[in-house]
Every structure is written in C-alpha cells, then in structure tokens.
Design a protein around this motif. Structure first.
Motif, PDB file in Angstrom:
ATOM      1  N   TYR A 156     -39.240  40.462 -62.617  1.00  0.00           N
ATOM      2  CA  TYR A 156     -39.361  40.451 -61.098  1.00  0.00           C
ATOM      3  C   TYR A 156     -38.192  39.762 -60.866  1.00  0.00           C
ATOM      4  O   TYR A 156     -37.781  38.870 -61.427  1.00  0.00           O
ATOM      5  CB  TYR A 156     -40.711  39.488 -60.588  1.00  0.00           C
ATOM      6  CG  TYR A 156     -41.871  40.028 -60.708  1.00  0.00           C
ATOM      7  CD1 TYR A 156     -42.315  40.739 -59.667  1.00  0.00           C
ATOM      8  CD2 TYR A 156     -42.834  39.866 -61.888  1.00  0.00           C
ATOM      9  CE1 TYR A 156     -43.757  41.140 -59.545  1.00  0.00           C
ATOM     10  CE2 TYR A 156     -44.110  40.168 -61.934  1.00  0.00           C
ATOM     11  CZ  TYR A 156     -44.619  40.838 -60.806  1.00  0.00           C
ATOM     12  OH  TYR A 156     -45.904  41.342 -60.731  1.00  0.00           O
ATOM     13  N   VAL A 178     -36.938  38.085 -57.462  1.00  0.00           N
ATOM     14  CA  VAL A 178     -37.599  37.375 -56.450  1.00  0.00           C
ATOM     15  C   VAL A 178     -36.499  36.989 -55.361  1.00  0.00           C
ATOM     16  O   VAL A 178     -35.609  36.067 -55.677  1.00  0.00           O
ATOM     17  CB  VAL A 178     -38.380  36.088 -56.794  1.00  0.00           C
ATOM     18  CG1 VAL A 178     -39.081  35.457 -55.694  1.00  0.00           C
ATOM     19  CG2 VAL A 178     -39.501  36.554 -57.844  1.00  0.00           C
ATOM     20  N   PRO A 217     -36.266  32.841 -52.791  1.00  0.00           N
ATOM     21  CA  PRO A 217     -37.427  31.856 -53.086  1.00  0.00           C
ATOM     22  C   PRO A 217     -37.314  30.527 -52.223  1.00  0.00           C
ATOM     23  O   PRO A 217     -38.253  29.934 -51.997  1.00  0.00           O
ATOM     24  CB  PRO A 217     -37.488  31.916 -54.497  1.00  0.00           C
ATOM     25  CG  PRO A 217     -36.185  32.309 -55.049  1.00  0.00           C
ATOM     26  CD  PRO A 217     -35.793  32.762 -54.334  1.00  0.00           C
ATOM     27  N   TRP A 220     -44.316  32.255 -57.545  1.00  0.00           N
ATOM     28  CA  TRP A 220     -43.324  33.097 -58.168  1.00  0.00           C
ATOM     29  C   TRP A 220     -42.593  32.178 -59.124  1.00  0.00           C
ATOM     30  O   TRP A 220     -42.472  32.699 -60.483  1.00  0.00           O
ATOM     31  CB  TRP A 220     -42.208  33.621 -57.211  1.00  0.00           C
ATOM     32  CG  TRP A 220     -42.632  34.527 -56.165  1.00  0.00           C
ATOM     33  CD1 TRP A 220     -42.842  34.320 -55.209  1.00  0.00           C
ATOM     34  CD2 TRP A 220     -43.131  35.817 -56.699  1.00  0.00           C
ATOM     35  NE1 TRP A 220     -43.335  35.706 -54.469  1.00  0.00           N
ATOM     36  CE2 TRP A 220     -43.703  36.523 -55.652  1.00  0.00           C
ATOM     37  CE3 TRP A 220     -42.915  36.680 -58.003  1.00  0.00           C
ATOM     38  CZ2 TRP A 220     -43.801  37.807 -55.644  1.00  0.00           C
ATOM     39  CZ3 TRP A 220     -43.427  38.014 -57.826  1.00  0.00           C
ATOM     40  CH2 TRP A 220     -43.807  38.653 -56.560  1.00  0.00           C
TER      41      TRP A 220
END
Length: 173
Positions: free
Chosen positions: A96, A98, A101, A112
C-alpha cells in the motif's frame, strides 16, 4: 500489486501510466469483474491501482472507533472481505502506498500506519500525493513480512485493536 490509497489516489495513479514497468489502472466506473481482470492481466513489474480491497473493513474500523457506526458493521465488513478473499474476488496487495497520511484524521491514520503497518511493516509506505514521489517510492519498496498467515484471525481480531495502540509491540494487530 500496489494499491495507492488516499484522497488523491485516482489522480496519482493516472499520473503513473507512462512509467516503464508500471501498469496503472484506476477503478473509475468499471464493474468489479472487469476491474479485477484488468489488474490480473498486468505483465509488468508493478500493477498499481486505486481499489483498496480492504476499504470496507478500514472504513468500518474507523467508524467503529470514532463511535459513528451501526452495531455489527465492522464484523459484517470483515466477513464480507473474508468471503471475497476466499472466493478470489479480492486479493491483498503486495504494498500500500498511503498518500499524505499526516493530513488524515487520527483514526484513519491509525488504520494505515498502525493496523496495516503493524501487520506488515514493510508493506505500507507513506508518500506525498504526487505521481513523481510515488514513482520514487515504487523504486525503493523493501521486502519484508507478508500479511499475517492467518488473515481470517487477524481481520476478526480488528475490533480489539485500539487506534492509538495499533501496531505497537504486543498489540493484536
């Protein structure tokens, strides 16, 4: 397979389309079967897309701990995800990425960088919401522990994973 997650995921994924060894696919208005077929047909080093297979679970977990979900919604989302994983309709990504964040609400950020990163630390990579920065992150992805061997047990344990403790040593995540 790399899932790009965050508010700007669709834009960032679309910006990765011209990279060598990257197949960038956005969910757009495709039906789930068509989208899954596009992702599976990737014959490049990276298939990058914006369709998080755990989005329903993540949303339900955030709502559960923010106190805004209906009773049982998290458990239902977990069982739906497990059914889809068993049937091959969903697949956990290799990574992933992200986006931004630090700009997310606290509980979402804990999902996450606590829950998912706690389960597979090298598999969750924060990055700025820029195609160039995500391309750079793709070039530096590190090998590491895969998702938990007992995915069902891990997911079913999520209602006991408290946001500000997610991913810490000794946490069920």
């Amino acid at each position: 397979m790399v899932v790009v997650a965050g508010e700007e995921a669709r834009r960032v994924v679309a910006g990765l389309g011209g990279l060598h060894n990257v197949r960038a696919v956005t969910r757009d208005d495709r039906d789930p079967e068509e989208f899954a077929d596009l992702v599976r047909r990737g014959e490049t080093t990276y298939v990058v897309h914006d369709a998080d297979p755990l989005a329903g679970v993540g949303d339900a977990w955030v709502e559960f701990f923010d106190g805004v979900s209906a009773t049982g919604r998290l458990e239902v989302a977990i069982e739906e995800a497990l059914g889809a994983l068993r049937a091959g309709r969903l697949e956990l990504p290799d990574y992933y990425v992200v986006l931004d964040p630090e700009d997310m609400p606290a509980t979402r950020r804990h999902w996450w960088l606590g829950v998912l990163a706690g389960a597979a630390p090298s598999r969750v990579v924060p990055a700025p919401a820029s195609a160039a920065r995500v391309a750079d992150a793709l070039g530096h992805l590190a090998a590491g522990r895969w998702w938990p061997e007992d995915v069902a047990g891990w997911l079913r344990g999520l209602p006991r994973v408290v946001p500000d403790q997610a991913g810490l040593s000794g946490s069920p995540a």
